[in-house]
Design a protein around this motif. Structure first.
Motif, PDB file in Angstrom:
ATOM      1  N   PHE A   1      29.014  45.691-121.193  1.00 48.70           N
ATOM      2  CA  PHE A   1      27.892  45.306-120.333  1.00 48.70           C
ATOM      3  C   PHE A   1      28.296  44.263-119.297  1.00 48.70           C
ATOM      4  N   ALA A   2      27.638  44.325-118.161  1.00 46.26           N
ATOM      5  CA  ALA A   2      27.793  43.263-117.157  1.00 46.26           C
ATOM      6  C   ALA A   2      26.480  43.138-116.418  1.00 46.26           C
ATOM      7  N   HIS A   3      26.202  41.944-115.892  1.00 50.47           N
ATOM      8  CA  HIS A   3      25.005  41.826-115.068  1.00 50.47           C
ATOM      9  C   HIS A   3      25.267  40.904-113.886  1.00 50.47           C
ATOM     10  N   VAL A   4      24.487  41.142-112.837  1.00 51.92           N
ATOM     11  CA  VAL A   4      24.715  40.386-111.603  1.00 51.92           C
ATOM     12  C   VAL A   4      23.357  40.186-110.940  1.00 51.92           C
ATOM     13  N   ASP A   5      23.182  39.018-110.284  1.00 49.10           N
ATOM     14  CA  ASP A   5      21.911  38.765-109.607  1.00 49.10           C
ATOM     15  C   ASP A   5      22.144  38.125-108.242  1.00 49.10           C
ATOM     16  N   GLY A   6      21.180  38.320-107.350  1.00 50.63           N
ATOM     17  CA  GLY A   6      21.332  37.854-105.959  1.00 50.63           C
ATOM     18  C   GLY A   6      22.030  38.937-105.153  1.00 50.63           C
ATOM     19  N   ILE A   7      21.494  39.282-103.983  1.00 48.98           N
ATOM     20  CA  ILE A   7      22.025  40.433-103.236  1.00 48.98           C
ATOM     21  C   ILE A   7      23.504  40.269-102.880  1.00 48.98           C
ATOM     22  N   VAL A   8      23.893  39.062-102.478  1.00 48.60           N
ATOM     23  CA  VAL A   8      25.297  38.868-102.097  1.00 48.60           C
ATOM     24  C   VAL A   8      26.210  39.182-103.273  1.00 48.60           C
ATOM     25  N   ASN A   9      25.842  38.657-104.442  1.00 46.73           N
ATOM     26  CA  ASN A   9      26.653  38.921-105.628  1.00 46.73           C
ATOM     27  C   ASN A   9      26.606  40.387-106.035  1.00 46.73           C
TER      28      ASN A   9
ATOM     29  N   ILE B   1      14.104  43.702 -87.256  1.00 49.84           N
ATOM     30  CA  ILE B   1      14.657  44.274 -88.484  1.00 49.84           C
ATOM     31  C   ILE B   1      14.978  45.737 -88.253  1.00 49.84           C
ATOM     32  N   ASP B   2      16.164  46.127 -88.614  1.00 48.88           N
ATOM     33  CA  ASP B   2      16.520  47.541 -88.573  1.00 48.88           C
ATOM     34  C   ASP B   2      16.151  48.125 -89.943  1.00 48.88           C
ATOM     35  N   TYR B   3      15.041  48.849 -89.958  1.00 49.63           N
ATOM     36  CA  TYR B   3      14.515  49.296 -91.255  1.00 49.63           C
ATOM     37  C   TYR B   3      15.395  50.334 -91.946  1.00 49.63           C
ATOM     38  N   GLU B   4      16.256  50.974 -91.154  1.00 51.51           N
ATOM     39  CA  GLU B   4      17.196  51.916 -91.779  1.00 51.51           C
ATOM     40  C   GLU B   4      18.178  51.150 -92.669  1.00 51.51           C
ATOM     41  N   LYS B   5      18.492  49.928 -92.228  1.00 50.56           N
ATOM     42  CA  LYS B   5      19.469  49.137 -92.981  1.00 50.56           C
ATOM     43  C   LYS B   5      18.820  48.252 -94.040  1.00 50.56           C
ATOM     44  N   CYS B   6      17.556  47.916 -93.852  1.00 45.41           N
ATOM     45  CA  CYS B   6      16.868  46.936 -94.707  1.00 45.41           C
ATOM     46  C   CYS B   6      16.687  47.467 -96.128  1.00 45.41           C
ATOM     47  N   ILE B   7      16.914  46.597 -97.102  1.00 43.45           N
ATOM     48  CA  ILE B   7      16.713  47.000 -98.495  1.00 43.45           C
ATOM     49  C   ILE B   7      15.503  46.280 -99.101  1.00 43.45           C
ATOM     50  N   GLY B   8      14.752  45.596 -98.258  1.00 46.18           N
ATOM     51  CA  GLY B   8      13.489  45.018 -98.702  1.00 46.18           C
ATOM     52  C   GLY B   8      13.581  43.832 -99.646  1.00 46.18           C
ATOM     53  N   CYS B   9      14.715  43.129 -99.649  1.00 45.10           N
ATOM     54  CA  CYS B   9      14.893  42.059-100.630  1.00 45.10           C
ATOM     55  C   CYS B   9      13.968  40.871-100.381  1.00 45.10           C
ATOM     56  N   GLY B  10      13.544  40.669 -99.137  1.00 48.73           N
ATOM     57  CA  GLY B  10      12.637  39.560 -98.839  1.00 48.73           C
ATOM     58  C   GLY B  10      13.346  38.242 -98.573  1.00 48.73           C
ATOM     59  N   ASN B  11      14.663  38.222 -98.557  1.00 48.51           N
ATOM     60  CA  ASN B  11      15.370  36.962 -98.312  1.00 48.51           C
ATOM     61  C   ASN B  11      15.067  36.384 -96.939  1.00 48.51           C
ATOM     62  N   CYS B  12      14.857  37.266 -95.962  1.00 49.85           N
ATOM     63  CA  CYS B  12      14.577  36.787 -94.608  1.00 49.85           C
ATOM     64  C   CYS B  12      13.219  36.096 -94.565  1.00 49.85           C
ATOM     65  N   VAL B  13      12.268  36.599 -95.336  1.00 53.50           N
ATOM     66  CA  VAL B  13      10.929  36.016 -95.363  1.00 53.50           C
ATOM     67  C   VAL B  13      11.027  34.556 -95.779  1.00 53.50           C
ATOM     68  N   ARG B  14      11.858  34.310 -96.781  1.00 53.33           N
ATOM     69  CA  ARG B  14      12.001  32.930 -97.251  1.00 53.33           C
ATOM     70  C   ARG B  14      12.796  32.066 -96.298  1.00 53.33           C
ATOM     71  N   SER B  15      13.675  32.700 -95.525  1.00 50.37           N
ATOM     72  CA  SER B  15      14.644  31.901 -94.772  1.00 50.37           C
ATOM     73  C   SER B  15      14.092  31.312 -93.487  1.00 50.37           C
ATOM     74  N   CYS B  16      13.132  31.980 -92.860  1.00 46.41           N
ATOM     75  CA  CYS B  16      12.731  31.544 -91.516  1.00 46.41           C
ATOM     76  C   CYS B  16      11.903  30.264 -91.581  1.00 46.41           C
TER      77      CYS B  16
END
Ligand code: SF4
Ligand code: SF4
Ligand code: FES
Lengths: 74, 502
Positions: free
Chosen positions: B419-427, B188-203
């Motif tokens: 107002f607008a709202h969005v969820d999920g990092i990709v979105n 993980i490149d921690y400079e780029k990481c935003i800590g979302c945790g998606n990788c934790v779930r994916s492996c």
């Protein structure tokens, strides 16, 4: 036909070890199979150290995976 | 999110429960070294090649579960770590790739398919810098032991016969913070990481995990001198099963030693009021739009990838911080443990002196089990009445925007806002891109890193569709509908003044 009685433990220990997946697996069975099953949840089957636990027609199985559960009741 | 409990998740939870038990009985030093063998021996199901490898992986997992970076303490034994647990440096990075577990991700990144025509040029062979491509019986193959995954063969093949497989962790990371290096180790490149945790779930091999503070929290709870408060995120409703009422969980938290239990939704009431006023103020000053700031992944996404609009993000603190600062103001000596669905809150808490520890719902569940508490059979119940329905609705996507809309409606200022709202990092990424380009028609954007909002967080345990409904029901039962009516929240917000700002 006699109905299978499937009691899934939803106590905290079993909850952590995937009780929801067991329930979902049973509920996901096709209609006619599902009809032959009476699904209940219970708060503890006194097998917490071996969770997750289910009781099928009075007999306790723990631990058990969703695949194993489905095999036993179909 | 379905939150399927895989065999690996079970293994991880068994580690948590065991460590919690040892700590409770003051047996950590005595027993920790034998834990890998206990959990992985010739009789237990195996997820990797042999029980020895399994045990090596378990050692890394245990170090993380104890709250430390396994890489940093690579050469230290578990027993040594247990002895020095109060002196070792706590893990700041939170999310880690476990090198032993990742070691053999069986995914061959490049594969030559049947589309190979065995062309005369053999462009792939000449493109490969490692001579990893061999021709056997009119067809090219990659010697995976030699392949360094540079991808040159794929580019070189004129028939497009070479397939690129992307590792699940790389695919899961929406900001390209994960790369597999030469030795096929992901990092993980921690400079780029935003800590979302998606990788934790994916492996699928459980090779990416987050560290925990389970032991540290139990030690706090055991110390009679220390007052420990639990502050629980609005998404806690239903996490321990739809039949476990919120009041039971509160009573159980008190039973295991927390002095006070508060809803973070109270902090959310304060944040909602603050953010609504901040929004109007900023727009009146001519700022074109404002984004929400309560989800640390979303905020980090803006700061790292859209720096040109970072000053447009709300400067209001998150509900967790608002509440913790408030409680610490009245009782600076007390400890504050945040309990939620979130991994990135662990990172946020590292930067804040007002939060002493963070637990996820699953980690709390393991602590309860270690103490012999079964919430499904639990009888005691404690009333919960800190927050309005507004604060409680922060738990799911769209909640924050809606609450701010309702607050401004009360004040007759609703028309100013789109107002607008969005969820999920990709979105979120997509929406922010549009916002930057002026193509998103809104002047308030709520962003949540997890799909469905915090109810879909990586530390949650229930299907978010079910828990969203339960959260809404619980919100309907609040003493007040509006944050404005929660006079305590308004007063507290004003008394904190600058402390409400990041
Ligand atoms: S940004 Fe998210 S997915 Fe990417 S490395 Fe960080 S935690 Fe993992
Ligand atoms: S949406 Fe909620 S749970 Fe997910 S990262 Fe953001 S704050 Fe954490
Ligand atoms: S909690 Fe399931 S057997 Fe006790």
């Amino acid at each position: 036909m006699k109905k299978h009685l499937v009691e899934v433990c939803i106590g905290t220990s079993c909850h952590l070890m995937g009780a929801q997946d067991l329930i979902r697996a049973v509920q996901g069975l096709p209609g006619e199979k599902l009809n032959s099953i009476q699904l209940k949840t219970v708060p503890c089957l006194k097998s917490c150290d071996k969770s997750p636990a289910v009781r099928i027609n009075g007999q306790i199985f723990a631990p058990i995976t969703p695949e194993e559960l489905i095999k036993k009741i179909t | 999110m379905l939150n399927i409990v895989t065999e690996l998740t079970k293994l991880k939870r068994r580690i948590y429960i065991s460590l919690a038990r040892f700590t409770l009985k003051d047996q950590l030093v005595e027993k920790v070294e034998s834990l890998p063998e206990l959990l992985a021996n010739a009789d237990t199901p195996r997820y990797r090649c042999c029980e020895y490898k399994e045990q090596a992986i378990l050692k890394e997992m245990i170090k993380l579960a104890m709250g430390f970076d396994p890489e940093q303490y690579k050469n230290m034994s578990l027993i040594e770590m247990a002895k020095q647990i109060d002196q070792l440096e706590s893990d700041k990075r939170i999310i880690h790739v476990l090198s032993v577990a990742c070691d053999r991700c069986p995914i061959d990144k490049y594969m030559i398919t049947d589309a190979c025509r065995n062309c005369v040029a053999h462009s792939c062979v000449s493109a490969c810098p490692r001579n990893a491509i061999v021709i056997i019986q009119n067809r090219a193959y990659i010697d995976q032991g030699k392949c360094i995954e540079c991808g040159r063969c794929k580019v070189a093949c004129p028939f497009g016969a070479i397939l690129e497989n992307i590792r699940p962790c790389e695919r899961a990371c929406a900001v390209d913070a994960i790369k597999a290096d030469y030795s096929r180790q992901a990092s993980i490149d921690y400079e780029k990481c935003i800590g979302c945790g998606n990788c934790v779930r994916s492996c699928p091999f459980g090779a990416i995990e987050d560290s925990t503070q389970i032991i540290q929290v139990i030690k706090m709870l055991k110390d009679p001198e220390t007052k420990v408060n639990a502050i629980i995120a609005p998404s806690f409703i239903g996490q321990f099963g739809a039949k476990v009422s919120p009041g039971k969980l509160k009573a159980a938290l008190v039973e295991i030693g927390f002095s006070e239990v508060y809803e973070v939704a109270l902090g959310a009431d304060m944040v909602a009021l603050n953010e609504a006023h901040e929004l109007v103020e900023r727009l009146e000053k001519g700022q074109p739009f404002m984004t929400s700031s309560c989800c640390p992944s979303f905020l980090s996404l803006i700061q790292k990838y859209f720096p040109e609009i970072a000053d447009k993000a709300s400067t209001t603190v998150s509900p967790m911080i608002a509440l913790a600062r408030l409680l610490k103001k009245t009782d600076p000596e007390s400890k504050m443990v945040f309990i939620g669905p979130c991994i990135t809150k662990k990172i946020e808490a590292q930067k804040e002196k007002d939060i002493d520890a963070v637990l996820t719902f699953e980690e709390l569940g393991c602590i309860l089990v270690s103490m012999g508490i079964n919430l499904a059979e639990y009888e005691l119940e404690e009333e919960i009445k800190d927050a309005s329905s507004h604060g409680r609705n922060f738990a799911y996507a769209g909640g924050v925007a809606n609450v701010i809309r309702e607050i401004l409606k009360e004040e007759g200022k609703e028309n100013l806002i789109k107002f607008a709202h969005v969820d999920g990092i990709v979105n979120c990424k997509e929406a922010l891109q549009k916002l930057v380009e002026g193509k998103l028609d809104c002047n308030f954007l709520e962003g949540m890193g997890c799909e469905g909002g915090c109810v879909g967080g990586p530390g949650s345990m229930m299907n978010s569709k079910i828990t969203t409904r339960l959260v809404q029901k619980f919100a309907d039962k609040a003493r007040w509908k509006l944050a404005l009516e929660n006079k305590a929240a308004e007063e507290k917000r004003k008394s904190l003044a600058h402390a409400m700002e990041r």
